[in-house]
Design an enzyme around this catalytic site. Structure first.
Site, PDB file in Angstrom:
ATOM      1  CD  GLU A  63      -3.389  -6.137   2.928  1.00  0.00           C
ATOM      2  OE1 GLU A  63      -4.353  -5.504   3.175  1.00  0.00           O
ATOM      3  OE2 GLU A  63      -2.210  -5.943   3.053  1.00  0.00           O
ATOM      4  CD  GLU A  66      -2.996  -1.230   1.926  1.00  0.00           C
ATOM      5  OE1 GLU A  66      -3.118  -0.189   2.727  1.00  0.00           O
ATOM      6  OE2 GLU A  66      -4.028  -2.112   1.788  1.00  0.00           O
TER       7      GLU A  66
HETATM    8  O1  AHR Z   1      -5.276  -6.418   6.277  1.00  0.00           O
HETATM    9  C1  AHR Z   1      -5.228  -5.064   7.259  1.00  0.00           C
HETATM   10  C2  AHR Z   1      -4.437  -4.047   6.803  1.00  0.00           C
HETATM   11  O2  AHR Z   1      -5.463  -3.599   5.558  1.00  0.00           O
HETATM   12  C3  AHR Z   1      -2.996  -4.265   6.095  1.00  0.00           C
HETATM   13  O3  AHR Z   1      -2.281  -4.154   7.125  1.00  0.00           O
HETATM   14  C4  AHR Z   1      -3.081  -3.080   4.994  1.00  0.00           C
HETATM   15  O4  AHR Z   1      -2.147  -3.564   4.229  1.00  0.00           O
HETATM   16  C5  AHR Z   1      -4.396  -2.772   4.646  1.00  0.00           C
HETATM   17  O5  AHR Z   1      -4.913  -1.528   4.670  1.00  0.00           O
END
Ligand code: AHR
Length: 528
Positions: A330, A198
């Protein structure tokens, strides 16, 4: 009315006709194009993510060798057995946002000498008892490939390079010797490395142009075996660049244009949140939600299809040979934390609705298998849309876990296009198909069909034609419950688990499936 199709080498993989919302028909006919096999569905799209966040690692995976909770070298036996049982193909670690505040040196050597650091992202202390050796031990015990996210934001390419050598070197260099002195003679098996997480947000709030430059710098010192000047390096891991959030195609375009040749894959993060707005992530609850909230969550999950198509259009322009993979590293539901739990720990319960989000999403990934070659649901244990929830020595398998269990045959199976027109359901933010269907020829030679029926009120009878393929038998499982928020709790009798599916008939090439409302069904066809 509009038609959406996905093309691969001229073959239509999935066609969904979007019409005005209508009531579900009693019988819906469709075909499974068994004579038009598509790409391999990578087993890695059933990947997991485990971050140093809340009780994801500590309690969830690591209890320490002296714990009364049964463990192997400090790692919970029940959790390992459960993840092994669903053939967890790959696990991403140590973050997430945590990766960019992580110093790998804190997590090696004698555990009683390791430093304690503040976990500035998620709260509490990081005791560093679970580090590099423990992570690779966990992956090995679980039979999983490994995906390590390096610290790109608060560390340097030099720090990354040393960690990579510590993990992979076979030589007589000091880093390899240090690893051996710490108890691991052979290099660890490193599959994938994420460079940046991110980067547009918690990874440094970078612009895509700035990130692309930084990525090139890190990738230059990654010293991947086989790349320029590095024909004999021990590091064979694939490099994954930090990719866009949701439908930010500008990020995708800038990063691919400027750094594409130096990456093997680019990531994408897409969470299912209330109204698709992360600032509203605490509006929807995991349990006791009003029925009206059901459709909105399933709609937001369905948006993954649009998001993937938008990014694939950009990727196909810049990388028409599809060399670069799209890793959705994710994804999953993000609700308000369970009342009474620490908000920063992102602990939420998990219901039948989450199982349907998982199945709907896996079906979408199957249809995009030509580009989507890994996905990592957030997260494996005790965090967000978890597979497993623990409470002391007790553990529960969530409905999402059972969805993954039912989808195991799709690991490395060959995609078979399904042509069917589902009715549309209405949510606050738009319309979405009442059900999704995915079919594949599995490694065991059988055809498997998965139906995720998101319609909480109506079942559907599907009449599917298999073309020249014939079968004589059918068996399968169904996951459903009477309560919309049916869930399992550690230490309590299970409310929801897969049951034998009795609603299928097969006669030659004619398959009939009676799919209950709000259910997930996976069937296997037998015989010729
Ligand atoms: O999964 C939780 C968080 O969500 C992670 O650390 C981040 O990459 C995303 O914003």
């Amino acid at each position: 009315m509009r038609k959406i199709g996905h093309m691969l080498g001229g073959a239509l993989l999935l066609t969904v006709t979007l019409a005005a919302p209508v009531r579900a028909q009693n019988v819906i006919a469709g075909t499974i194009a068994t004579d038009q096999p598509g790409p391999t569905i990578s087993r890695n799209i059933q990947g997991q993510f485990s971050e140093h966040l809340g009780r994801g690692i500590y309690d969830g995976i690591w209890v320490g060798p002296d714990s009364p909770i049964p463990n192997t070298r400090g790692i919970r036996n029940d959790v390992v057995a459960a993840l092994k049982a669903i053939k967890m193909p790959v696990v991403r670690w140590p973050g997430g946002c945590f990766a960019d505040i992580y110093n790998w040196r804190d997590g090696i050597g004698p555990r009683d000498k390791r430093p304690v650091r503040k976990n500035d992202w998620w709260g509490g202390m990081e005791p560093n008892q679970f580090g590099t050796h423990e992570f690779f031990d966990f992956a090995e015990q679980s039979g999983s490939d490994t995906y390590v996210a390096i610290n790109m934001a608060t560390a340097t390419p030099g720090v990354m390079r040393e960690w990579m050598d510590y993990i992979t070197s076979r030589g007589d260099d000091t880093l390899a010797q240090e690893r051996r002195a710490n108890g691991h003679a052979e290099p660890f098996k490193l599959g994938y490395v994420g460079i940046g997480n991110e980067a547009w947000g918690c990874g440094g709030a970078q612009s895509p142009e700035y990130f692309a430059n930084e990525y090139r710098k890190f990738a230059t010192f990654f010293h991947k075996n086989g790349s320029t000047f590095h024909m004999h390096n021990d590091n064979t891991a694939l490099r994954v660049a930090s990719g866009p959030n949701n439908d930010d195609t500008h990020w995708m375009e800038v990063v691919l244009k400027n750094a594409g040749p130096m990456m093997d894959a680019i990531s994408l993060h897409y969470y299912t949140v209330w109204h698709g707005d992360w600032t509203q992530r605490n509006t929807a609850t995991a349990l006791n939600f009003p029925p009206a909230q059901w459709n909105e969550i399933l709609f937001q999950a369905w948006r993954m299809d649009d998001v993937l198509r938008a990014h694939e259009a950009v990727m196909d322009q810049i990388d028409p040979s599809k060399r670069i993979g799209l890793f959705v590293d994710e994804w999953g539901t993000w609700y308000a934390p369970e009342p009474g739990t620490e908000p920063g720990h992102l602990y939420q319960q998990n219901t039948l609705r989450d199982a349907l989000v998982a199945a709907e999403t896996l079906n979408i990934f199957h249809a995009h298998a030509a580009r989507v070659r890994m996905a990592n649901i957030a997260q494996a244990v005790n965090v967000l849309q978890a597979m497993l929830l623990t409470n002391g020595a007790k553990m529960a398998k969530t409905p999402t876990y059972y969805a993954f269990a039912m989808y195991m045959p799709f690991q490395d199976a060959t995609f078979l296009p399904v042509h069917v027109t589902p009715p549309m359901l209405t949510a606050d933010s738009g319309h979405f198909p009442a059900f999704t269907v995915s079919a594949a020829k599995a490694l065991d030679g059988h055809i498997y069909i998965a139906v995720a029926n998101a319609d909480k009120d109506r079942g559907v009878r599907l009449a599917l034609d298999l073309g020249r393929e014939k079968a004589t038998g059918i068996s399968g499982q169904v996951l459903t419950a009477s309560k919309l928020d049916a869930h399992n709790t550690p230490g309590e009798k299970e409310e929801i688990s897969p049951q034998p599916f009795m609603g299928g008939t097969i006669g030659g090439s004619k398959l009939m499936l009676d799919i209950p409302a709000k259910s997930l069904v996976v069937v296997r066809l037998d015989g010729k």
